[in-house]
Design an enzyme around this catalytic site. Structure first.
Site, short mmCIF file in Angstrom:
data_model
loop_
_atom_site.label_atom_id
_atom_site.label_comp_id
_atom_site.label_asym_id
_atom_site.label_seq_id
_atom_site.Cartn_x
_atom_site.Cartn_y
_atom_site.Cartn_z
N ALA A 33 69.24 -31.41 26.93
CA ALA A 33 69.60 -29.98 26.97
C ALA A 33 69.91 -29.54 25.53
O ALA A 33 70.98 -29.01 25.23
CB ALA A 33 70.77 -29.72 27.91
N HIS A 38 72.64 -29.96 18.33
CA HIS A 38 71.87 -31.21 18.26
C HIS A 38 70.84 -31.15 17.12
O HIS A 38 70.67 -32.12 16.39
CB HIS A 38 71.09 -31.43 19.57
CG HIS A 38 71.92 -31.57 20.80
ND1 HIS A 38 71.92 -30.63 21.79
CD2 HIS A 38 72.77 -32.55 21.20
CE1 HIS A 38 72.72 -31.03 22.77
NE2 HIS A 38 73.26 -32.17 22.43
N ASP A 151 82.53 -33.21 18.94
CA ASP A 151 83.16 -34.26 19.75
C ASP A 151 83.94 -35.18 18.80
O ASP A 151 83.58 -36.34 18.60
CB ASP A 151 82.09 -35.02 20.53
CG ASP A 151 81.32 -34.09 21.45
OD1 ASP A 151 81.84 -33.75 22.51
OD2 ASP A 151 80.20 -33.66 21.07
P1 AMP Z 1 75.62 -34.63 23.67
O1 AMP Z 1 74.19 -34.36 24.01
O2 AMP Z 1 76.56 -33.58 24.14
O3 AMP Z 1 76.04 -36.04 24.03
O4 AMP Z 1 75.72 -34.55 22.08
C1 AMP Z 1 74.91 -35.35 21.25
C2 AMP Z 1 75.40 -35.23 19.82
O5 AMP Z 1 75.33 -33.85 19.39
C3 AMP Z 1 76.88 -35.66 19.64
O6 AMP Z 1 77.02 -36.35 18.42
C4 AMP Z 1 77.58 -34.32 19.61
O7 AMP Z 1 78.82 -34.37 18.92
C5 AMP Z 1 76.58 -33.46 18.87
N1 AMP Z 1 76.83 -32.04 19.13
C6 AMP Z 1 76.96 -31.44 20.34
N2 AMP Z 1 77.23 -30.12 20.19
C7 AMP Z 1 77.31 -29.90 18.85
C8 AMP Z 1 77.57 -28.75 18.05
N3 AMP Z 1 77.83 -27.56 18.59
N4 AMP Z 1 77.55 -28.88 16.69
C9 AMP Z 1 77.30 -30.09 16.13
N5 AMP Z 1 77.04 -31.21 16.83
C10 AMP Z 1 77.05 -31.12 18.17
#
Ligand code: AMP
Length: 285
Positions: A33, A38, A151
């Site tokens: 997503a 990302h 995160d």
């Molecule tokens: P997730 O798909 O939510 O597991 O996130 C994957 C990676 O993207 C993790 O390292 C998150 O911290 C990073 N991430 C998610 N949202 C953001 C954002 N708004 N800004 C920067 N990095 C993000």
């Protein structure tokens, strides 16, 4: 053309071959997503490495029994387009069975840090995260691992894991990407109704207001949590604040006095949706 790999052993063999040629691997693990948050990690990895690997794996181990594993947004076709556009070299897309085969019983836990903040409300969540990230690191063998500050606790826990387990990987923390009204981008924002989406702006407003007061030395540290909670509670759609306060940026324990680097962090529920955000406040002391 981006290569897609589904089988863990093939991912591992591919990475071994890349490393044998003395090429660097930048790795961005995700649950899909994909949004601009990302993609900022992918872009950074692209500028700093010979080969960029992204993974998409909605990790069941990090979801609690009453959490959103089934409804977590899945947008694979669009994700692939975005990754190709950003010149990702390899997408690792393992199946659940391949990551957790029958009889799987080995877990990685970072004690202490994993029980604080979100850990107190999501039992076992961070063990799920560290276990899958450890496995992904053994498969992708990256030179550098890209993680979002969004995160923050997850990033600190993974840093600790790589340090304690002597994993030779550089952790690159990347700033939080926000919508134009300040809401931190998150795959879970798609759950919000239009009214909740509007109400969610209270989080960034509160973090910014507190950060400004702290930098101006206009509020004692001890009064920060109560003021944060008061400002957030002024938004009637906020159902429940799980935590909101000021924490040591390393240990994540609550602060009574300011340090050079201070972490403002919050987790709350807006309707059914759980949102988290944070901001580092640096003081010149
Ligand atoms: P997730 O798909 O939510 O597991 O996130 C994957 C990676 O993207 C993790 O390292 C998150 O911290 C990073 N991430 C998610 N949202 C953001 C954002 N708004 N800004 C920067 N990095 C993000």
């Amino acid at each position: 053309m981006m290569e897609r790999i589904r089988i863990p052993r093939i991912m591992q063999e591919t990475s071994k071959r890349i490393l044998l040629k003395s090429k660097s691997i930048g790795f961005v693990p995700t649950m899909g997503a994909l949004h601009e948050g990302h993609m900022s990690l992918i872009k950074r990895a692209r500028t700093e490495n010979d080969v960029v690997v992204a993974s998409i794996f909605v990790n069941p181990l990090q979801f609690g029994a009453n959490e959103d594993l089934q409804s977590y947004p899945r947008t694979l076709e669009r994700d692939i387009e975005k990754l190709e556009e950003a010149q990702t070299d390899i997408l690792f897309l393992p199946e659940e069975q391949a990551i957790y085969p029958e009889g799987f019983c080995t877990y990685v836990s970072v004690e202490g840090l994993s029980e604080r903040l979100c850990g107190a409300f999501r039992k076992g969540h961070f063990t799920g995260v560290t276990t899958v990230v450890c496995k992904l690191l053994n498969l992708v063998k990256p030179t550098r691992l890209y993680l979002g500050q969004k995160d923050y606790q997850q990033m600190q826990i993974i840093k600790k894991m790589t340090e304690h387990l002597n994993m030779d990987i550089d952790i690159v923390g990347c700033r939080t990407i926000r919508e134009s009204d300040g809401l931190a981008m998150s795959s879970r924002n798609s759950y919000l109704t239009p009214k909740e989406r509007q109400a969610a702006t209270v989080i960034y407003r509160t973090l910014s207001a507190l950060s400004e007061l702290i930098v101006k030395e206009a509020i004692p540290c001890i009064e920060v949590p109560a003021l944060m909670q008061k400002l957030i509670s002024e938004e009637p759609l906020v159902d429940h604040i799980q935590y909101a306060g000021i924490y040591d940026a390393e240990s994540l324990t609550p602060l009574k006095e300011y340090k050079k680097i201070n972490l403002l962090a919050v987790a709350l529920k807006l309707g059914q949706t759980r949102l988290i955000d944070n901001m580092l406040v640096e003081l010149k002391c």
